[in-house]
Design a protein around this motif. Structure first.
Motif, short mmCIF file in Angstrom:
data_model
loop_
_atom_site.label_atom_id
_atom_site.label_comp_id
_atom_site.label_asym_id
_atom_site.label_seq_id
_atom_site.Cartn_x
_atom_site.Cartn_y
_atom_site.Cartn_z
N PRO A 25 0.80 -1.22 0.00
CA PRO A 25 0.00 0.00 0.00
C PRO A 25 0.84 1.29 0.00
CG PRO A 25 -0.91 -1.57 1.55
CD PRO A 25 0.42 -2.12 1.09
N LEU A 26 1.96 1.27 0.69
CA LEU A 26 2.83 2.46 0.71
C LEU A 26 3.85 2.46 -0.42
CD1 LEU A 26 3.55 2.95 4.53
CD2 LEU A 26 1.99 4.25 3.06
N ARG A 27 3.98 1.33 -1.12
CA ARG A 27 4.94 1.18 -2.22
C ARG A 27 6.34 1.58 -1.78
NH1 ARG A 27 0.43 3.49 -4.43
NH2 ARG A 27 1.41 5.51 -4.74
N THR A 28 6.77 0.99 -0.66
CA THR A 28 8.09 1.29 -0.12
C THR A 28 8.66 0.06 0.58
OG1 THR A 28 9.38 2.82 1.23
CG2 THR A 28 7.25 2.17 2.10
N PHE A 29 9.97 -0.03 0.57
CA PHE A 29 10.65 -1.01 1.41
C PHE A 29 10.72 -0.44 2.82
CE2 PHE A 29 11.99 -2.26 -2.78
CZ PHE A 29 12.01 -3.64 -2.70
N LEU A 52 4.76 7.03 2.09
CA LEU A 52 4.45 6.65 0.72
C LEU A 52 5.66 6.81 -0.18
CD1 LEU A 52 2.13 5.81 -1.22
CD2 LEU A 52 1.76 8.25 -1.62
N GLU A 53 6.07 5.71 -0.83
CA GLU A 53 7.16 5.68 -1.80
C GLU A 53 8.48 6.22 -1.25
OE1 GLU A 53 5.48 7.62 -5.23
OE2 GLU A 53 4.32 5.82 -5.76
N GLU A 54 8.70 6.08 0.05
CA GLU A 54 9.92 6.60 0.70
C GLU A 54 11.18 5.90 0.19
OE1 GLU A 54 11.54 7.52 5.20
OE2 GLU A 54 9.71 6.36 4.94
N SER A 60 18.03 1.55 -2.10
CA SER A 60 17.88 2.84 -1.42
C SER A 60 17.72 2.67 0.08
CB SER A 60 16.72 3.64 -2.01
OG SER A 60 15.48 2.99 -1.79
N ILE A 61 17.04 1.63 0.52
CA ILE A 61 16.87 1.46 1.97
C ILE A 61 18.15 0.91 2.61
CG2 ILE A 61 15.86 -0.87 2.05
CD1 ILE A 61 13.86 0.46 4.14
N VAL A 62 18.87 0.07 1.88
CA VAL A 62 20.15 -0.43 2.39
C VAL A 62 21.13 0.73 2.55
CG1 VAL A 62 22.16 -1.88 1.85
CG2 VAL A 62 19.85 -2.77 1.52
N GLU A 63 21.17 1.62 1.57
CA GLU A 63 22.05 2.79 1.64
C GLU A 63 21.68 3.70 2.81
OE1 GLU A 63 21.96 4.69 -2.17
OE2 GLU A 63 23.19 3.13 -3.09
N GLU A 64 20.38 3.90 3.04
CA GLU A 64 19.94 4.74 4.16
C GLU A 64 20.33 4.11 5.49
OE1 GLU A 64 18.41 7.76 6.43
OE2 GLU A 64 18.80 7.73 4.28
N ALA A 65 20.15 2.81 5.61
CA ALA A 65 20.54 2.12 6.84
C ALA A 65 22.04 2.28 7.08
CB ALA A 65 20.15 0.65 6.77
N ARG A 66 22.82 2.07 6.04
CA ARG A 66 24.28 2.21 6.17
C ARG A 66 24.68 3.63 6.56
NH1 ARG A 66 26.10 -1.47 1.14
NH2 ARG A 66 26.18 -3.43 2.31
N SER A 67 24.02 4.62 6.00
CA SER A 67 24.36 6.00 6.32
C SER A 67 24.05 6.33 7.78
CB SER A 67 23.65 6.98 5.39
OG SER A 67 22.27 7.05 5.69
N SER A 68 23.18 5.53 8.40
CA SER A 68 22.85 5.71 9.82
C SER A 68 23.64 4.77 10.72
CB SER A 68 21.35 5.47 10.03
OG SER A 68 20.59 6.39 9.28
N GLY A 69 24.59 4.01 10.12
CA GLY A 69 25.46 3.15 10.91
C GLY A 69 24.98 1.72 11.07
N TRP A 96 -7.35 5.78 -0.36
CA TRP A 96 -6.91 6.93 0.45
C TRP A 96 -6.20 7.95 -0.42
CZ3 TRP A 96 -9.14 6.93 4.97
CH2 TRP A 96 -9.54 5.71 5.51
N GLU A 97 -5.37 7.48 -1.33
CA GLU A 97 -4.67 8.39 -2.23
C GLU A 97 -5.64 9.07 -3.20
OE1 GLU A 97 -0.70 6.90 -3.80
OE2 GLU A 97 -1.66 5.08 -3.02
N ARG A 98 -6.55 8.27 -3.74
CA ARG A 98 -7.51 8.82 -4.70
C ARG A 98 -8.38 9.90 -4.05
NH1 ARG A 98 -7.94 3.17 -6.18
NH2 ARG A 98 -9.88 3.05 -5.03
N ASN A 99 -8.59 9.82 -2.75
CA ASN A 99 -9.40 10.82 -2.05
C ASN A 99 -8.55 11.91 -1.40
OD1 ASN A 99 -11.98 9.79 -2.59
ND2 ASN A 99 -11.65 8.16 -1.09
N GLY A 100 -7.24 11.90 -1.67
CA GLY A 100 -6.37 12.95 -1.17
C GLY A 100 -6.03 12.87 0.31
N LEU A 101 -6.16 11.67 0.89
CA LEU A 101 -5.91 11.54 2.32
C LEU A 101 -4.49 11.08 2.64
CD1 LEU A 101 -9.32 9.92 3.26
CD2 LEU A 101 -8.61 12.31 3.58
N ILE A 102 -3.73 10.64 1.63
CA ILE A 102 -2.33 10.29 1.79
C ILE A 102 -1.53 11.12 0.80
CG2 ILE A 102 -0.57 8.50 1.52
CD1 ILE A 102 -2.53 6.46 2.43
N PHE A 103 -0.49 11.74 1.29
CA PHE A 103 0.32 12.61 0.44
C PHE A 103 1.64 11.98 0.15
CE2 PHE A 103 -2.43 15.07 3.21
CZ PHE A 103 -3.17 15.74 2.29
#
Length: 103
Positions: A25-29, A52-54, A60-69, A96-103
């Protein structure tokens, strides 16, 4: 939503019960780890991939984890393939997205 158990390493510590996965639903790891056993609150020390889509790619998530140690270990090849296959499907916007409730 997929969930795969991994070993998460940080500052000489290891969390053998950390979780990585893909949230359709969030289209993110996402990645969660280091729950304090003595804490009254069940909040992880690290929890990324909640927007959403973070993190649209596993890289991208492995790199973010590594950048945080943090270093991810124990991730099985079959689990990587399964997550990439799940993330590779086209996902329609949620109600929720179609109704503008998730940005």
């Amino acid at each position: 939503m997929s969930r795969y158990y991994i070993n998460l390493h940080n500052k000489g510590r290891t969390d053998a019960g950390a979780v990585i996965g893909y949230d359709k639903p969030l289209r993110t790891f996402f990645l969660q780890g280091f729950f304090e056993e003595d804490s009254e609150v069940d909040e992880p020390e690290i929890w990324i991939g909640t927007c959403l889509e973070e993190f649209p790619t596993l890289e991208s998530i492995v790199e973010e984890a590594r950048s945080s140690g943090y270093e991810i270990g124990g991730l099985k090849h079959a689990d990587v393939i399964a997550m990439l296959a799940e993330a590779g499907h086209k996902h329609e916007p949620t109600i929720w997205e179609r109704n503008g409730l998730i940005f």
